[in-house]
Design a protein around this motif. Structure first.
Motif: not given
Ligand SMILES: N[C@@H](CCC(=O)N[C@@H](CS)C(=O)NCC(=O)O)C(=O)O
Length: 201
Positions: A10, A62, A98
């Motif tokens: 991830s 983040e 980003m």
């Molecule tokens: N902008 C955030 C995005 C975090 C994100 O979307 N992570 C995903 C995994 S890559 C997540 O947690 N997805 C689970 C969900 O949205 O339920 C960062 O860079 O930390």
């Protein structure tokens, strides 16, 4: 003890890479993407996302904020370069990754891999790949002038942008028009600290 929550499969991978690169001791809690909205994880990050960092009473979400914090707190020159001008460049490239790169790469992956086949939009994927060409040229020009984004040393700016661009292989981005960008990306992703992350859960 520093704790990093999030599976290496991830966006957490980029924070694990930073921790490995900085050589700090940490505990990895490989919360899966599917567990990111569990009540337990929502207490750490109300957005329901991974990664999350805990360090000495501080909780951060983040991925880029986490990496900039870690580099400033635990990094020395050159990974965290000295002075406001260089920090400005680090922020510039991290936010560029980003905003100019990540949403487009994600659009390709979502529409070619993640969505069920009947919901995919090939036109959106093609448009996103087209829109990537201009920022990739900017990257290619930059790393044609010097080895890394800020000059001759690998910094947290390279880690952050390469971390975002690690999805490029999966998205099958064509680098033929930007060979220097590809060389730079392979060199960054090939670093030992990043290779160690690949072995994590
Ligand atoms: N902008 C955030 C995005 C975090 C994100 O979307 N992570 C995903 C995994 S890559 C997540 O947690 N997805 C689970 C969900 O949205 O339920 C960062 O860079 O930390």
């Amino acid at each position: 003890m520093i704790k990093l929550y999030g599976t290496s499969k991830s966006r957490s991978a980029r924070c694990l890479w930073a921790l490995e690169e900085l050589g700090v001791k940490y505990e990895h809690v490989p919360v899966e993407v599917a567990q990111a909205k569990s009540p337990e994880h929502l207490k750490r990050n109300p957005n329901g996302h991974i990664p999350v960092l805990e360090d000495d009473g501080l909780t951060l979400f983040e991925s880029m904020a986490i990496n900039l914090y870690l580099a400033e707190k635990y990094g020395k020159t050159p990974i965290w370069p000295a002075g406001a001008d260089q920090h400005g460049k680090v922020y510039q490239w991290s936010f560029w990754g980003m905003t100019e790169i990540e949403p487009r790469l994600m659009a390709v992956l979502i529409n070619r891999m993640f969505l069920p086949p009947d919901q995919r939009d090939e036109k959106a994927a093609t448009q996103a790949l087209e829109a990537l060409k201009a920022p990739l040229k900017v990257l290619d020009d930059t790393v044609s002038r010097h080895d890394y984004l800020l000059g001759n040393d690998f910094t947290i700016a390279d880690l952050n942008v390469a971390g975002v661009m690690s999805f490029a292989t999966l998205a099958k981005v064509d680098f033929s028009a930007v060979p220097k960008a590809q060389t730079w990306l392979n060199k960054c992703l090939g670093r030992e600290a990043n290779q160690r992350v690949r072995g994590l859960k």
